[in-house]
Design an enzyme around this catalytic site. Sequence first.
Site, short mmCIF file in Angstrom:
data_model
loop_
_atom_site.label_atom_id
_atom_site.label_comp_id
_atom_site.label_asym_id
_atom_site.label_seq_id
_atom_site.Cartn_x
_atom_site.Cartn_y
_atom_site.Cartn_z
CE LYS A 1 11.01 33.39 13.62
NZ LYS A 1 9.65 33.22 13.09
CE LYS B 1 13.77 38.69 18.89
NZ LYS B 1 13.20 37.70 19.58
P1 NAD Z 1 6.50 37.16 25.32
O1 NAD Z 1 7.17 38.61 25.94
O2 NAD Z 1 4.98 37.22 25.39
O3 NAD Z 1 6.75 35.94 26.39
C1 NAD Z 1 8.17 36.10 26.89
C2 NAD Z 1 7.99 35.26 28.36
O4 NAD Z 1 9.29 35.18 28.92
C3 NAD Z 1 7.28 36.38 29.12
O5 NAD Z 1 6.21 35.75 29.95
C4 NAD Z 1 8.11 36.74 30.06
O6 NAD Z 1 8.07 37.19 31.54
C5 NAD Z 1 9.13 35.53 30.22
N1 NAD Z 1 10.84 35.95 30.58
C6 NAD Z 1 11.39 36.91 30.42
N2 NAD Z 1 12.69 36.67 30.97
C7 NAD Z 1 12.52 35.58 31.71
C8 NAD Z 1 13.53 35.02 32.35
N3 NAD Z 1 14.78 35.40 32.70
N4 NAD Z 1 13.13 33.78 32.85
C9 NAD Z 1 11.85 33.27 32.98
N5 NAD Z 1 11.03 33.72 32.09
C10 NAD Z 1 11.27 34.91 31.49
O7 NAD Z 1 6.82 36.83 23.88
P2 NAD Z 1 6.27 35.72 23.00
O8 NAD Z 1 5.47 36.66 21.93
O9 NAD Z 1 5.71 34.66 23.51
O10 NAD Z 1 7.46 35.47 22.07
C11 NAD Z 1 8.85 34.61 22.53
C12 NAD Z 1 9.83 34.17 21.51
O11 NAD Z 1 9.10 33.63 20.27
C13 NAD Z 1 10.35 35.75 20.84
O12 NAD Z 1 11.70 35.24 20.89
C14 NAD Z 1 9.84 36.09 19.75
O13 NAD Z 1 10.54 36.47 19.00
C15 NAD Z 1 9.34 34.50 19.28
N6 NAD Z 1 8.16 34.63 18.28
C16 NAD Z 1 7.07 35.03 18.66
C17 NAD Z 1 5.93 34.93 17.77
C18 NAD Z 1 4.81 35.64 17.95
O14 NAD Z 1 3.89 35.92 17.02
N7 NAD Z 1 4.57 36.34 19.19
C19 NAD Z 1 6.07 34.23 16.76
C20 NAD Z 1 7.16 33.68 16.44
C21 NAD Z 1 8.36 33.73 17.06
#
Ligand code: NAD
Length: 295
Positions: A171, A246
């Site tokens: 990734k 990030k």
């Molecule tokens: P986001 O911030 O929308 O979602 C993360 C969720 O995790 C939130 O709802 C938060 O409340 C929850 N969370 C945090 N700590 C927690 C805990 N201790 N227990 C339970 N829940 C907890 O982020 P996202 O956009 O959904 O991204 C998630 C992951 O996917 C990241 O690592 C990001 O780099 C990766 N990613 C995101 C995208 C994108 O386009 N958004 C694309 C590829 C990969």
Amino acid sequence: MATIGFIGLGNMGGPMARNLIKAGHKLKAFDVMKANLDAAVAAGAAAAASAAEAARDVEAIVTMLPAGEHVRDVYMGKGEVIKTATRGTLLIDCSTIDVETARAVNAAATAGGHEMLDAPVSGGTSGAEAATLTFMCGGSDAGFKRAEPILKTMGKNILHAGPAGNGQAAKICNNMILGISMIAVCEGFNLAEKLGLDAQKLFDISSKSSGQCWSMTTYCPVPGPVPTSPANRDYKPGFTAAMMLKDMKLALQAANAAGAATPLGAAAQSLYALYAAGGRGGDDFSGVIRMLAGK
Ligand code: NAD
């Protein structure tokens, strides 16, 4: 169909959880943000009061959390997932995190009698909604085989990159290439403008020549040539510059630890950092073209 614990129901986890429910799986969901948990419950998940509760008496656990520290905390710290899950539970972490944490959590999971995969994704929120994500998996062959049918309900391409941590390695290498190639394409279009070469003409020629790449033909950073690219909607994401930053930081951290020379990666990271520091972290990463043009 399986009973699955799902932890982290944000922009990505929310739609991924919905696709598991649509496929007929039973979900025990947990998120620290009540609104995100409520949305999953409205889609048919059962609410768990904690990560540990979501991990109890399930066949598999999927996590989609912001960063390495959250993954460590949920599995090995206060979340107590490794401790609570029944021995032999399949653990799948889909978050994008550093390779070192992925390997440390995998080792703890294995010591606890579980099978674990790191399975970060590519495809963004639209891919999460449409169940067309690409999963890049690190872990054992047996773990990969068990995870495949679950991941297929959330994605289209399910790829095995090798042992624990290699999903994260794939990734961050991929996203470092993307981050660098986007800046190269931006510089090309900015130079074309100065030389009086029409952006559409450069696109028509370069997309059929050796400058062709995904950043040009699918995600073109100037408005016009690719109508679906964020450039056509004032660089609304898409994939934010903050997210790209990030991933670039994760790549550079891994390169430093492994002794790999990545000078263009370092330069690209600095440019996205500068762009985000100018208050544009929430814009699509391709909007860096405006900063490079001094706009
Ligand atoms: P986001 O911030 O929308 O979602 C993360 C969720 O995790 C939130 O709802 C938060 O409340 C929850 N969370 C945090 N700590 C927690 C805990 N201790 N227990 C339970 N829940 C907890 O982020 P996202 O956009 O959904 O991204 C998630 C992951 O996917 C990241 O690592 C990001 O780099 C990766 N990613 C995101 C995208 C994108 O386009 N958004 C694309 C590829 C990969």
